[in-house]
Design a protein around this motif. Structure first.
Motif, PDB file in Angstrom:
ATOM      1  N   GLY A  22       0.804  -1.217   0.000  1.00 46.99           N
ATOM      2  CA  GLY A  22       0.000   0.000   0.000  1.00 46.99           C
ATOM      3  C   GLY A  22       0.835   1.264   0.000  1.00 46.99           C
ATOM      4  O   GLY A  22       0.527   2.229  -0.709  1.00 46.99           O
ATOM      5  N   LEU A  23       1.907   1.277   0.765  1.00 36.03           N
ATOM      6  CA  LEU A  23       2.743   2.473   0.866  1.00 36.03           C
ATOM      7  C   LEU A  23       3.627   2.695  -0.361  1.00 36.03           C
ATOM      8  O   LEU A  23       3.934   3.830  -0.708  1.00 36.03           O
ATOM      9  CB  LEU A  23       3.609   2.418   2.121  1.00 36.03           C
ATOM     10  CG  LEU A  23       2.854   2.506   3.445  1.00 36.03           C
ATOM     11  CD1 LEU A  23       3.794   2.270   4.621  1.00 36.03           C
ATOM     12  CD2 LEU A  23       2.151   3.840   3.590  1.00 36.03           C
ATOM     13  N   LEU A  24       4.024   1.619  -1.020  1.00 35.32           N
ATOM     14  CA  LEU A  24       4.892   1.770  -2.181  1.00 35.32           C
ATOM     15  C   LEU A  24       4.130   2.197  -3.435  1.00 35.32           C
ATOM     16  O   LEU A  24       4.698   2.835  -4.309  1.00 35.32           O
ATOM     17  CB  LEU A  24       5.658   0.466  -2.453  1.00 35.32           C
ATOM     18  CG  LEU A  24       6.769   0.163  -1.466  1.00 35.32           C
ATOM     19  CD1 LEU A  24       7.297  -1.247  -1.679  1.00 35.32           C
ATOM     20  CD2 LEU A  24       7.893   1.170  -1.592  1.00 35.32           C
ATOM     21  N   VAL A  94      13.104   3.581  -1.979  1.00 39.22           N
ATOM     22  CA  VAL A  94      13.991   2.970  -0.995  1.00 39.22           C
ATOM     23  C   VAL A  94      13.176   2.572   0.233  1.00 39.22           C
ATOM     24  O   VAL A  94      12.469   3.400   0.813  1.00 39.22           O
ATOM     25  CB  VAL A  94      15.121   3.941  -0.592  1.00 39.22           C
ATOM     26  CG1 VAL A  94      15.986   3.337   0.514  1.00 39.22           C
ATOM     27  CG2 VAL A  94      15.966   4.316  -1.802  1.00 39.22           C
ATOM     28  N   ILE A  95      13.291   1.295   0.592  1.00 37.43           N
ATOM     29  CA  ILE A  95      12.686   0.789   1.822  1.00 37.43           C
ATOM     30  C   ILE A  95      13.818   0.723   2.848  1.00 37.43           C
ATOM     31  O   ILE A  95      14.755  -0.065   2.694  1.00 37.43           O
ATOM     32  CB  ILE A  95      12.066  -0.609   1.623  1.00 37.43           C
ATOM     33  CG1 ILE A  95      11.033  -0.592   0.503  1.00 37.43           C
ATOM     34  CG2 ILE A  95      11.450  -1.105   2.935  1.00 37.43           C
ATOM     35  CD1 ILE A  95      10.586  -1.977   0.054  1.00 37.43           C
ATOM     36  N   ALA A  96      13.758   1.573   3.866  1.00 41.76           N
ATOM     37  CA  ALA A  96      14.807   1.636   4.882  1.00 41.76           C
ATOM     38  C   ALA A  96      14.379   0.861   6.124  1.00 41.76           C
ATOM     39  O   ALA A  96      13.273   1.054   6.629  1.00 41.76           O
ATOM     40  CB  ALA A  96      15.101   3.089   5.239  1.00 41.76           C
ATOM     41  N   ILE A  97      15.252  -0.020   6.587  1.00 43.65           N
ATOM     42  CA  ILE A  97      14.985  -0.848   7.766  1.00 43.65           C
ATOM     43  C   ILE A  97      16.030  -0.524   8.833  1.00 43.65           C
ATOM     44  O   ILE A  97      17.224  -0.476   8.542  1.00 43.65           O
ATOM     45  CB  ILE A  97      15.053  -2.352   7.419  1.00 43.65           C
ATOM     46  CG1 ILE A  97      13.957  -2.712   6.410  1.00 43.65           C
ATOM     47  CG2 ILE A  97      14.890  -3.211   8.659  1.00 43.65           C
ATOM     48  CD1 ILE A  97      14.463  -2.946   5.047  1.00 43.65           C
ATOM     49  N   ASP A  98      15.567  -0.331  10.070  1.00 37.24           N
ATOM     50  CA  ASP A  98      16.495  -0.026  11.164  1.00 37.24           C
ATOM     51  C   ASP A  98      15.875  -0.442  12.492  1.00 37.24           C
ATOM     52  O   ASP A  98      14.648  -0.548  12.620  1.00 37.24           O
ATOM     53  CB  ASP A  98      16.811   1.473  11.186  1.00 37.24           C
ATOM     54  CG  ASP A  98      18.053   1.826  11.997  1.00 37.24           C
ATOM     55  OD1 ASP A  98      18.793   0.919  12.428  1.00 37.24           O
ATOM     56  OD2 ASP A  98      18.295   3.035  12.188  1.00 37.24           O
ATOM     57  N   ILE A 112       5.763   0.274  10.292  1.00 36.06           N
ATOM     58  CA  ILE A 112       5.984   0.568   8.882  1.00 36.06           C
ATOM     59  C   ILE A 112       5.285   1.879   8.574  1.00 36.06           C
ATOM     60  O   ILE A 112       4.071   2.003   8.801  1.00 36.06           O
ATOM     61  CB  ILE A 112       5.447  -0.572   7.989  1.00 36.06           C
ATOM     62  CG1 ILE A 112       6.121  -1.886   8.394  1.00 36.06           C
ATOM     63  CG2 ILE A 112       5.666  -0.250   6.511  1.00 36.06           C
ATOM     64  CD1 ILE A 112       5.562  -3.117   7.723  1.00 36.06           C
ATOM     65  N   THR A 113       6.048   2.851   8.083  1.00 33.50           N
ATOM     66  CA  THR A 113       5.498   4.178   7.841  1.00 33.50           C
ATOM     67  C   THR A 113       5.882   4.694   6.461  1.00 33.50           C
ATOM     68  O   THR A 113       6.896   4.300   5.882  1.00 33.50           O
ATOM     69  CB  THR A 113       5.981   5.204   8.888  1.00 33.50           C
ATOM     70  OG1 THR A 113       7.400   5.272   8.848  1.00 33.50           O
ATOM     71  CG2 THR A 113       5.549   4.827  10.277  1.00 33.50           C
ATOM     72  N   VAL A 133      10.016   4.628   2.342  1.00 32.98           N
ATOM     73  CA  VAL A 133       9.178   3.874   3.267  1.00 32.98           C
ATOM     74  C   VAL A 133      10.097   3.368   4.366  1.00 32.98           C
ATOM     75  O   VAL A 133      11.215   2.918   4.091  1.00 32.98           O
ATOM     76  CB  VAL A 133       8.471   2.691   2.555  1.00 32.98           C
ATOM     77  CG1 VAL A 133       7.753   1.799   3.543  1.00 32.98           C
ATOM     78  CG2 VAL A 133       7.510   3.194   1.488  1.00 32.98           C
ATOM     79  N   SER A 134       9.653   3.466   5.612  1.00 34.40           N
ATOM     80  CA  SER A 134      10.474   3.085   6.765  1.00 34.40           C
ATOM     81  C   SER A 134       9.915   1.855   7.456  1.00 34.40           C
ATOM     82  O   SER A 134       8.705   1.746   7.627  1.00 34.40           O
ATOM     83  CB  SER A 134      10.501   4.222   7.788  1.00 34.40           C
ATOM     84  OG  SER A 134      10.957   5.401   7.198  1.00 34.40           O
ATOM     85  N   VAL A 135      10.817   0.978   7.864  1.00 31.17           N
ATOM     86  CA  VAL A 135      10.458  -0.180   8.680  1.00 31.17           C
ATOM     87  C   VAL A 135      11.342  -0.117   9.919  1.00 31.17           C
ATOM     88  O   VAL A 135      12.560  -0.221   9.831  1.00 31.17           O
ATOM     89  CB  VAL A 135      10.675  -1.509   7.929  1.00 31.17           C
ATOM     90  CG1 VAL A 135      10.281  -2.684   8.814  1.00 31.17           C
ATOM     91  CG2 VAL A 135       9.920  -1.530   6.604  1.00 31.17           C
ATOM     92  N   LEU A 136      10.714   0.091  11.067  1.00 30.65           N
ATOM     93  CA  LEU A 136      11.434   0.166  12.334  1.00 30.65           C
ATOM     94  C   LEU A 136      11.046  -1.003  13.222  1.00 30.65           C
ATOM     95  O   LEU A 136       9.860  -1.309  13.360  1.00 30.65           O
ATOM     96  CB  LEU A 136      11.106   1.470  13.062  1.00 30.65           C
ATOM     97  CG  LEU A 136      11.646   2.756  12.458  1.00 30.65           C
ATOM     98  CD1 LEU A 136      11.050   3.964  13.174  1.00 30.65           C
ATOM     99  CD2 LEU A 136      13.152   2.786  12.549  1.00 30.65           C
TER     100      LEU A 136
END
Length: 179
Positions: A22-24, A94-98, A112-113, A133-136
């Motif tokens: 949905g976010l992408l 870019v999907i950033a994961i941290d 996921i934001t 898109v961020s994945v924390l």
């Protein structure tokens, strides 16, 4: 928009996949998966563990994964990685994961934001933002000693969260670019 899943939730991987889809939105190029962190502290290894799992599962798929246990991308490299990604993958999201710290009740959540994340903020670092898109993964309680708490984080939780995130990312790549 923010989506949140606890790593104990048996539907977390499916929910994460739906959130990412949905976010992408529509993609004109394969997404870039940027996994930020270090293997020097268990709590900071969420990104590299996730990157390693994704790279192994998607070997030969053409997916772009940066940040693994063998070749980590740390928070201090973000200012360089942004320029690199813009030049190397100009049309890719870019999907950033941290890993992150949060309230005690948030530990174990995968958030996921829509939008960039700021790596190193849990350790009070003032670094640039990265990602579309961020994945924390919330791995520890926020405190004045957050960085030291990352060394006391349970590897089981970090690994379980990484498996959920990697599973969702691999399904996304399979669906979107046909691995």
């Amino acid at each position: 928009m923010e989506y949140t899943f606890h790593f104990y939730n048996s539907l977390a991987e499916t929910g994460a996949l739906m959130a990412l889809n949905g976010l992408l939105g529509d993609l004109t190029a394969p997404p870039v998966i940027l996994c930020i962190g270090s293997d020097l502290a268990i709590g900071d290894s969420l990104g590299p563990v996730t990157g390693t799992l994704v790279r192994k599962r998607l070997k030969g798929s053409g997916a772009y994964v940066y940040g693994t246990l063998k070749n980590p991308v740390t928070a201090k490299e973000v200012k360089y990685i942004n320029d690199f990604l813009r030049k190397t993958h100009p049309n890719s999201k870019v999907i950033a994961i941290d890993a992150a710290v949060g309230e005690d009740s948030d530990v174990g959540l995968i958030k996921i934001t829509d939008g960039a994340l700021r790596p190193g903020s849990g350790a009070n670092k003032k670094l640039g933002k990265v990602g579309d898109v961020s994945v924390l993964g919330i791995v520890a309680k926020k405190s004045a000693f957050s960085y030291s708490l990352l060394n006391l984080t349970r590897l089981n939780m970090v690994y379980a969260m990484s498996e959920i995130i990697a599973g969702a990312l691999c399904s996304l790549i399979d669906e979107r670019i046909g691995a």
